[in-house]
Write a protein that holds these residues in place. Structure first.
Motif, short mmCIF file in Angstrom:
data_model
loop_
_atom_site.label_atom_id
_atom_site.label_comp_id
_atom_site.label_asym_id
_atom_site.label_seq_id
_atom_site.Cartn_x
_atom_site.Cartn_y
_atom_site.Cartn_z
N CYS A 207 -108.58 23.24 -98.97
CA CYS A 207 -107.74 22.06 -98.71
C CYS A 207 -108.49 21.10 -97.78
CB CYS A 207 -106.41 22.46 -98.09
SG CYS A 207 -106.55 23.24 -96.46
N TRP A 208 -107.93 19.91 -97.65
CA TRP A 208 -108.41 18.93 -96.68
C TRP A 208 -107.38 18.80 -95.56
CZ3 TRP A 208 -113.12 16.81 -96.51
CH2 TRP A 208 -113.89 16.80 -97.67
N GLN A 224 -114.37 24.86 -80.06
CA GLN A 224 -113.00 25.22 -80.45
C GLN A 224 -112.89 25.38 -81.95
OE1 GLN A 224 -110.02 22.61 -78.87
NE2 GLN A 224 -108.40 23.39 -80.20
N LEU A 225 -113.60 24.53 -82.71
CA LEU A 225 -113.56 24.65 -84.17
C LEU A 225 -114.18 25.98 -84.62
CD1 LEU A 225 -114.53 21.04 -85.33
CD2 LEU A 225 -112.25 22.08 -85.23
N VAL A 253 -111.45 16.97 -92.40
CA VAL A 253 -111.99 18.33 -92.25
C VAL A 253 -111.69 19.09 -93.55
CG1 VAL A 253 -111.94 20.47 -90.94
CG2 VAL A 253 -111.60 18.29 -89.76
N GLU A 254 -112.73 19.64 -94.15
CA GLU A 254 -112.57 20.43 -95.35
C GLU A 254 -112.54 21.91 -94.98
OE1 GLU A 254 -114.62 21.06 -99.78
OE2 GLU A 254 -115.76 20.14 -98.13
N VAL A 255 -111.58 22.62 -95.49
CA VAL A 255 -111.44 24.05 -95.24
C VAL A 255 -112.02 24.80 -96.43
CG1 VAL A 255 -109.85 25.94 -94.77
CG2 VAL A 255 -109.38 23.66 -93.85
N LEU A 256 -112.99 25.67 -96.14
CA LEU A 256 -113.62 26.51 -97.16
C LEU A 256 -113.31 27.96 -96.86
CD1 LEU A 256 -117.13 24.77 -97.14
CD2 LEU A 256 -115.22 24.25 -98.65
N SER A 257 -112.78 28.68 -97.85
CA SER A 257 -112.38 30.05 -97.60
C SER A 257 -112.30 30.83 -98.91
CB SER A 257 -111.03 30.09 -96.87
OG SER A 257 -110.59 31.42 -96.69
N ASP A 264 -100.12 26.41 -90.72
CA ASP A 264 -100.22 25.72 -89.44
C ASP A 264 -101.66 25.56 -88.97
OD1 ASP A 264 -100.70 28.37 -88.97
OD2 ASP A 264 -99.62 28.42 -87.05
N LEU A 265 -102.63 25.69 -89.87
CA LEU A 265 -104.03 25.61 -89.48
C LEU A 265 -104.38 24.23 -88.93
CD1 LEU A 265 -106.77 27.05 -89.41
CD2 LEU A 265 -107.19 26.21 -91.72
N SER A 266 -103.78 23.19 -89.48
CA SER A 266 -104.08 21.83 -89.02
C SER A 266 -103.71 21.65 -87.55
CB SER A 266 -103.34 20.80 -89.87
OG SER A 266 -101.94 21.02 -89.80
N GLY A 267 -102.63 22.32 -87.11
CA GLY A 267 -102.23 22.20 -85.71
C GLY A 267 -103.21 22.82 -84.74
#
Length: 432
Positions: A207-208, A224-225, A253-257, A264-267
């Protein structure tokens, strides 16, 4: 450290903080001088020639005169400050006013004047006509006189300081020093070997995430990231960097997994981005480069036409690029303590900084052979001094742009001389 650096940069840009601290110090000094528990009677009994020895009425008259004079001098200093800021904004650009505001010496002089006024007011209100000769705070009144004399000499220094502050060469030197400090703080002298990661090695796109706040990125806390990415066993690709302007929404921010992620990852990711209303030098390498370029563009404007300032800017840009190329390039891949790739950052590279340094100056100076020649000579000296393999292509592009600009010069001698300097620079760049 990234957050601390950003806080320090913001504090340094506040004109009132140092004067406020000096005023607090003046209040403490006044309390010290007026405190009977400390006892300075021995100074009065010694009958020192430099110590105030009048009665309470004379003390009030003296302090009132000193206070009136200090108010007048402070008004003069404030007026000079506003005039200087106006001239600097018109001649050098409004964004360069921060270099004047951040000057510690200017802040200290303003603080000294305000602190002296605070001190005199506190001492003056403690004196009335009922005090006997032995109860008059002689040392406190003498200290007020000394502080006023120091302010007189400080006024002379302030006039000298603000007079130099609006000289273009002084501004160029200050911005160049700030740029060199940023390069020293943000870049390392040692190149760190990094493992190669191809696109095929990376996890799949999930996701973005948008930052959710509009403004300029001042700093990004990559530590922190990395912590968040390690905790959730993911890789984060950051598409923006310090200095970029973000809208509320977007692909930031692109999430790769290899697995599903929490909602709640964006928070947890957004607090790593510090957003402000203006750019600063805390983590933005291009900031000081663009400040120098702005001085040059102002000097090239039709109302000023000052090629000597532009030449000085080009010299300092060459010096900064030399230091940049002597440093190790920034590594975009950031790993955790176990050696796993966690964050892929978007960072300023040498090629982009070369273009940011010379593109706009070259375009605006297309009819100025002296400036075109000086840019070519600067690129040649840069190729002579350091290994320019990393930026060889972009340097050749700059020389090609100079050649295209030189074709439009009106005088044949100017064209030929410019082409000759460009050819000499191109030879050294290709040799590197």
């Amino acid at each position: 450290m990234t957050r601390i650096r950003n806080i320090l940069v913001r504090i340094r840009g506040q004109l009132w903080i140092l004067p406020a601290l000096m005023c607090v110090g003046a209040l403490l000094l006044a309390y010290l001088m007026l405190s009977p528990a400390l006892g300075f009677e021995y100074l009065v009994e010694a009958e020192l020639w430099w110590l105030f020895s009048g009665d309470a009425g004379t003390a009030r008259d003296l302090l009132s005169t000193l206070l009136s004079g200090m108010m007048t001098m402070t008004s003069l200093v404030v007026s000079m400050t506003f005039i200087t800021l106006t001239l600097a904004a018109n001649q050098l650009g409004p964004r360069l006013i921060w270099n004047f505001i951040e000057d510690r010496q200017i802040q200290a002089v303003l603080g000294l004047f305000l602190a002296t006024i605070f001190y005199i007011v506190v001492v003056l209100r403690s004196i009335d006509d009922t005090l006997g000769p032995q109860n008059v705070p002689h040392l406190a009144i003498t200290t007020a006189t000394v502080l006023t004399l120091v302010c007189l000499f400080s006024l002379l220094f302030y006039v000298h300081k603000v007079s130099r502050a609006i000289i273009a060469d002084t501004v160029v030197e200050r911005v160049a020093d700030a740029l060199q400090q940023s390069l020293d703080d943000l870049l390392s002298n040692e190149e760190k070997p990094a493992a190669e990661h191809s696109v095929a090695d990376l996890p799949a796109h999930v996701c973005w995430i948008s930052i959710g706040k509009a403004g300029y990125i001042q700093t990004i806390d990559y530590g922190q990231l990395v912590h968040v990415a390690k905790k959730h066993d993911i890789v984060l690709r950051v598409t923006a960097r310090a200095g970029h302007f973000l809208l509320h929404s977007g692909k930031h921010v692109e999430v790769l997994s290899c697995h599903a992620v929490e909602e709640d990852l964006s928070g947890k990711i957004r607090p790593a981005f510090i957003i402000g209303q203006e750019r600063n030098a805390a983590q933005d390498l291009e900031y000081s480069f663009r400040q120098l370029v702005e001085v040059a563009l102002r000097a090239l404007s039709s109302g000023i036409k000052d090629p000597f300032t532009v030449i000085a800017v080009v010299d300092h840009l060459g010096k900064a690029l030399e230091l940049l190329l002597m440093k190790a390039p920034q590594e975009p891949n950031i790993y955790d303590d176990e050696g796993q790739l966690r964050v892929i950052a978007s960072l300023s590279d040498a090629e982009g900084l070369v273009e940011a340094s010379f593109n706009q100056i070259r375009q605006s100076a297309s009819d100025q052979p002296a400036i075109l020649i000086h840019i070519a000579d600067t690129l040649r000296r840069l190729a002579e001094a350091v290994d320019t393999t990393r930026v060889q292509d972009v340097l050749l592009q700059q020389l090609d742009g100079l050649a295209q600009s030189a074709e439009g010069l009106a005088f044949r001698h100017d064209r030929e001389e410019t082409f000759r300097r460009i050819a000499a620079a191109r030879k050294f760049v290709r040799r590197s």
